[in-house]
Design a protein around this motif. Structure first.
Motif, PDB file in Angstrom:
ATOM      1  N   HIS A  64       0.831  -1.210   0.000  1.00 55.93           N
ATOM      2  CA  HIS A  64       0.000   0.000   0.000  1.00 55.93           C
ATOM      3  C   HIS A  64       0.864   1.258   0.000  1.00 55.93           C
ATOM      4  O   HIS A  64       0.498   2.271  -0.608  1.00 55.93           O
ATOM      5  CB  HIS A  64      -0.932  -0.004   1.210  1.00 55.93           C
ATOM      6  CG  HIS A  64      -2.138  -0.880   1.043  1.00 55.93           C
ATOM      7  ND1 HIS A  64      -3.085  -0.672   0.056  1.00 55.93           N
ATOM      8  CD2 HIS A  64      -2.568  -1.961   1.747  1.00 55.93           C
ATOM      9  CE1 HIS A  64      -4.035  -1.587   0.147  1.00 55.93           C
ATOM     10  NE2 HIS A  64      -3.742  -2.382   1.161  1.00 55.93           N
ATOM     11  N   ALA A  65       2.004   1.197   0.688  1.00 60.35           N
ATOM     12  CA  ALA A  65       2.905   2.347   0.731  1.00 60.35           C
ATOM     13  C   ALA A  65       3.429   2.674  -0.668  1.00 60.35           C
ATOM     14  O   ALA A  65       3.473   3.836  -1.075  1.00 60.35           O
ATOM     15  CB  ALA A  65       4.068   2.070   1.678  1.00 60.35           C
ATOM     16  N   GLY A 110       1.087   4.511  -2.555  1.00 64.58           N
ATOM     17  CA  GLY A 110       0.764   5.822  -2.010  1.00 64.58           C
ATOM     18  C   GLY A 110      -0.597   5.899  -1.344  1.00 64.58           C
ATOM     19  O   GLY A 110      -1.187   6.976  -1.221  1.00 64.58           O
ATOM     20  N   SER A 111      -1.092   4.742  -0.887  1.00 61.02           N
ATOM     21  CA  SER A 111      -2.433   4.689  -0.262  1.00 61.02           C
ATOM     22  C   SER A 111      -2.317   4.959   1.237  1.00 61.02           C
ATOM     23  O   SER A 111      -2.319   4.034   2.061  1.00 61.02           O
ATOM     24  CB  SER A 111      -3.075   3.320  -0.517  1.00 61.02           C
ATOM     25  OG  SER A 111      -3.134   3.030  -1.888  1.00 61.02           O
ATOM     26  N   THR A 112      -2.235   6.212   1.597  1.00 60.51           N
ATOM     27  CA  THR A 112      -2.018   6.559   3.006  1.00 60.51           C
ATOM     28  C   THR A 112      -3.180   6.143   3.897  1.00 60.51           C
ATOM     29  O   THR A 112      -2.969   5.765   5.047  1.00 60.51           O
ATOM     30  CB  THR A 112      -1.780   8.068   3.160  1.00 60.51           C
ATOM     31  OG1 THR A 112      -2.878   8.791   2.579  1.00 60.51           O
ATOM     32  CG2 THR A 112      -0.496   8.481   2.461  1.00 60.51           C
ATOM     33  N   VAL A 148      -2.760   2.468   4.604  1.00 59.62           N
ATOM     34  CA  VAL A 148      -1.603   2.269   5.464  1.00 59.62           C
ATOM     35  C   VAL A 148      -1.937   2.626   6.911  1.00 59.62           C
ATOM     36  O   VAL A 148      -1.603   1.904   7.847  1.00 59.62           O
ATOM     37  CB  VAL A 148      -0.405   3.111   4.952  1.00 59.62           C
ATOM     38  CG1 VAL A 148       0.702   3.175   5.993  1.00 59.62           C
ATOM     39  CG2 VAL A 148       0.136   2.517   3.656  1.00 59.62           C
ATOM     40  N   SER A 166       4.843   5.832   2.284  1.00 57.78           N
ATOM     41  CA  SER A 166       3.484   6.121   1.808  1.00 57.78           C
ATOM     42  C   SER A 166       3.215   7.627   1.789  1.00 57.78           C
ATOM     43  O   SER A 166       2.649   8.159   0.831  1.00 57.78           O
ATOM     44  CB  SER A 166       2.442   5.417   2.676  1.00 57.78           C
ATOM     45  OG  SER A 166       2.377   5.979   3.967  1.00 57.78           O
TER      46      SER A 166
END
Length: 217
Positions: free
Chosen positions: A158-159, A162-164, A167, A192
């Protein structure tokens, strides 16, 4: 007769070679020769070799055929054999077949968190995030708590995307289940936010690392 003196390793390599090049008939011929010989202990080993070769060559129909033959061989597979098979299938994106073997292990009372961990790790490393999350949930439905390695694998995936929000969700879930974060966890958090162009959040998490160095070694 010399044919009866061909070793298990020889049969394995020949079956693997034909399978890897998509020559199913020859692979089956050598597999049957092996069965007719005295090297019966090589059954599951040779079939596994053929499975890995056909996965590598992306010959879907052959992989399915060899998996069926593996069950027919009736030989007891070692835990590492199952683990390697699940890893290879997950890496190749064959989630349906991974689930099949998870069900098989469940039915034979051999299922444990290791097999889920292997599958999730391979799905995550190849950015098959949806499958990684599905097996993450299936793992818990089977009564197994995700390991630190399992959480970190999904966090890293996920990092990288870029899926903050994902995360953060997974980090909070990890902590709430008593799994202690480590430096891999914190690296994933910072990556992330960096990918999401949120440098202030990166510094915030870096400060957390500096505050608790004993927790993130």
């Amino acid at each position: 007769m010399w044919l009866n003196q061909i070793t298990a390793a020889c049969y394995q390599e020949v079956v693997k070679a034909f399978s890897k090049t998509g020559r199913r008939n020859e692979a089956l011929e050598w597999y049957n020769k092996m069965k007719d010989s005295n090297v019966v202990q090589a059954n599951s080993v040779s079939v596994l070799a053929a499975i890995f070769a056909s996965i590598h060559a992306d010959v879907v129909s052959d992989t399915s055929m060899w998996q069926g033959m593996l069950l027919q061989a009736g030989s007891q597979m070692a835990a590492k054999d199952y683990s390697d098979l699940i890893a290879a299938l997950a890496k190749a994106g064959r989630s349906t077949e991974v689930e099949y073997w998870i069900r098989h292990l469940r039915a034979t009372d051999m299922l444990n968190e290791l097999y889920f961990d292997v599958a999730i790790s391979e799905f995550a490393m190849t950015q098959q995030i949806a499958d990684a999350m599905r097996f993450f949930e299936l793992m818990q439905a089977d009564g197994f708590q995700p390991t630190k390695s399992c959480y970190n694998s999904i966090l890293r995936a996920h990092a990288q995307a870029g899926s903050t929000d994902k995360v953060e969700y997974l980090f909070n879930r990890m902590v709430s289940h008593g799994v202690e974060p480590d430096i891999i966890t914190f690296n994933a958090m910072m990556i992330s936010y960096a990918k999401a162009e949120k440098p202030d959040k990166v510094e915030e998490w870096l400060a957390k690392v500096e505050e608790k160095p004993d927790k993130v070694e």
